[in-house]
Enzyme design. Structure first.
Site, PDB file in Angstrom:
ATOM      1  N   ARG A 247       0.842  -1.185   0.000  1.00  0.00           N
ATOM      2  CA  ARG A 247       0.000   0.000   0.000  1.00  0.00           C
ATOM      3  C   ARG A 247       0.884   1.245   0.000  1.00  0.00           C
ATOM      4  NH1 ARG A 247      -2.463   0.169   6.212  1.00  0.00           N
ATOM      5  NH2 ARG A 247      -0.465   0.510   7.278  1.00  0.00           N
TER       6      ARG A 247
ATOM      7  N   MET B   7       3.131   4.418  -0.759  1.00  0.00           N
ATOM      8  CA  MET B   7       4.128   4.690  -1.785  1.00  0.00           C
ATOM      9  C   MET B   7       4.580   3.425  -2.486  1.00  0.00           C
ATOM     10  SD  MET B   7       6.719   7.770  -0.738  1.00  0.00           S
ATOM     11  CE  MET B   7       7.448   6.895   0.653  1.00  0.00           C
TER      12      MET B   7
ATOM     13  N   ASP C  46       5.852  -7.587   1.543  1.00  0.00           N
ATOM     14  CA  ASP C  46       5.253  -6.876   2.668  1.00  0.00           C
ATOM     15  C   ASP C  46       4.859  -7.923   3.702  1.00  0.00           C
ATOM     16  OD1 ASP C  46       3.774  -4.867   4.237  1.00  0.00           O
ATOM     17  OD2 ASP C  46       3.659  -3.738   2.363  1.00  0.00           O
TER      18      ASP C  46
ATOM     19  N   VAL D 196      11.448  -7.706   6.407  1.00  0.00           N
ATOM     20  CA  VAL D 196      12.725  -7.181   5.921  1.00  0.00           C
ATOM     21  C   VAL D 196      13.817  -7.192   6.984  1.00  0.00           C
ATOM     22  CG1 VAL D 196      11.652  -5.749   4.147  1.00  0.00           C
ATOM     23  CG2 VAL D 196      12.099  -4.771   6.420  1.00  0.00           C
TER      24      VAL D 196
ATOM     25  N   ASN E  50      11.782   0.233   0.257  1.00  0.00           N
ATOM     26  CA  ASN E  50      10.724   1.179   0.588  1.00  0.00           C
ATOM     27  C   ASN E  50      10.102   0.934   1.957  1.00  0.00           C
ATOM     28  OD1 ASN E  50       8.385   3.127  -0.291  1.00  0.00           O
ATOM     29  ND2 ASN E  50       7.364   1.219   0.309  1.00  0.00           N
TER      30      ASN E  50
ATOM     31  N   TYR F  29      13.072   7.544  13.971  1.00  0.00           N
ATOM     32  CA  TYR F  29      12.851   7.685  12.535  1.00  0.00           C
ATOM     33  C   TYR F  29      13.954   8.531  11.907  1.00  0.00           C
ATOM     34  CZ  TYR F  29      10.195   8.405   8.207  1.00  0.00           C
ATOM     35  OH  TYR F  29       9.780   8.427   6.899  1.00  0.00           O
TER      36      TYR F  29
ATOM     37  N   LYS G  69      16.668   7.259   9.106  1.00  0.00           N
ATOM     38  CA  LYS G  69      16.691   7.829   7.768  1.00  0.00           C
ATOM     39  C   LYS G  69      18.018   8.521   7.459  1.00  0.00           C
ATOM     40  CE  LYS G  69      12.678   6.367   6.459  1.00  0.00           C
ATOM     41  NZ  LYS G  69      12.576   5.328   5.407  1.00  0.00           N
TER      42      LYS G  69
ATOM     43  N   THR H  57      -0.127   9.267   2.454  1.00  0.00           N
ATOM     44  CA  THR H  57      -0.154   7.809   2.541  1.00  0.00           C
ATOM     45  C   THR H  57      -0.773   7.403   3.874  1.00  0.00           C
ATOM     46  OG1 THR H  57       1.996   7.587   3.669  1.00  0.00           O
ATOM     47  CG2 THR H  57       2.019   7.721   1.244  1.00  0.00           C
TER      48      THR H  57
END
Length: 252
Positions: A16, A18, A37, A61, A87, A152, A156, A187
């Site tokens: 779902r 992006m 996913d 992942v 992603n 986060y 990143k 999103t």
């Protein structure tokens, strides 16, 4: 001819948001896409919608053994692997004093370790295919800090950094590695955030498809001389704080 015709691309977190937008555009442009996913219902439905050019594979992942099997199954199904879109990601918000260690560890495991494991597993396969492209989805939070998003932000920034070190290693074997840094994107992940809190010069959040266009470019041969690069897609969010300016005729 599509811009990624006959390329085989693996997209994590593709059920779902992006990731789904990336998968749709890549298939439309001629690619075979493996969607991974942990959202089985959404992932399976998307693959069915996209037809024979897409397949859904359940994958965590953060687990190296699942990465090995996913890459192997991709080669068995489609014969090669030419590209990877890292992603998959999660976000949580808490003050520095209230951020639980398990939240910190989980965020870094998905957002950063997942990217590392993905590149580690995919690189040999992409080399076997004669070269290709890896796209790591970072964030504007990999370029700056934001209160309450400590795990986060750390993850990143890490994605941004490992993209550059991986690009240096992979270049000699014909594999390019670049990062994309989205800003506020409409999103499911961003539903809990009020868009008016973000001073976006263009005045709106981005649609996922606007990020997908950059993903497509980096996976295509059009970006053949880009590696270790950062593409920022934020409507000007990191440029500065917008303000109302006088009409041009009143400036001077």
């Amino acid at each position: 001819m599509g811009r990624v015709n006959n390329k085989v691309i693996l997209v994590t977190g593709g059920a779902r948001g992006m990731g789904a937008a990336h998968a749709r555009l890549l298939v439309a442009e001629g690619a075979k896409v493996v969607i991974t996913d942990i959202l089985d219902t959404e992932g399976g439905a998307l693959a069915a919608q996209l037809g024979g050019s897409a397949v859904y594979v359940r994958q965590d992942v953060t687990r190296s053994e699942e990465w090995a099997e996913t890459v192997a199954s991709t080669e068995r199904r489609f014969g090669a692997l030419h590209g990877l879109v890292n992603n998959a990601g999660i976000v949580n918000m808490a003050s520095l004093e209230q951020l639980a260690l398990d939240q910190w560890n989980k965020t870094l495991a998905v957002n950063l370790t997942g990217v590392f494991l993905g590149m580690q597993a995919a690189l040999p396969a992409i080399r076997r295919a004669g070269g290709g492209s890896i796209v790591n989805i970072s964030s504007v939070e990999g370029l700056r800090g934001s209160a309450g998003l400590h795990a986060y932000v750390a993850s990143k920034f890490g994605v941004r950094g490992i993209t550059k070190s991986a690009a240096l290693e992979a270049a000699a074997s014909g594999v390019r590695v670049n990062s994309i840094h989205p800003g506020f994107i409409a999103t499911p992940m961003s539903e809990s955030f009020e868009s008016s809190l973000f001073p976006i010069p263009l005045g709106r959040p981005a649609e996922p498809q606007e990020v997908s266009q950059a993903v497509l470019f980096l996976l295509s041969d059009e970006s053949s001389y880009l590696t270790g690069s950062e593409i920022v897609i934020d409507g000007g969010l990191t440029v500065g704080v917008p303000r109302k300016c006088p009409a041009p005729e009143n400036i001077f």
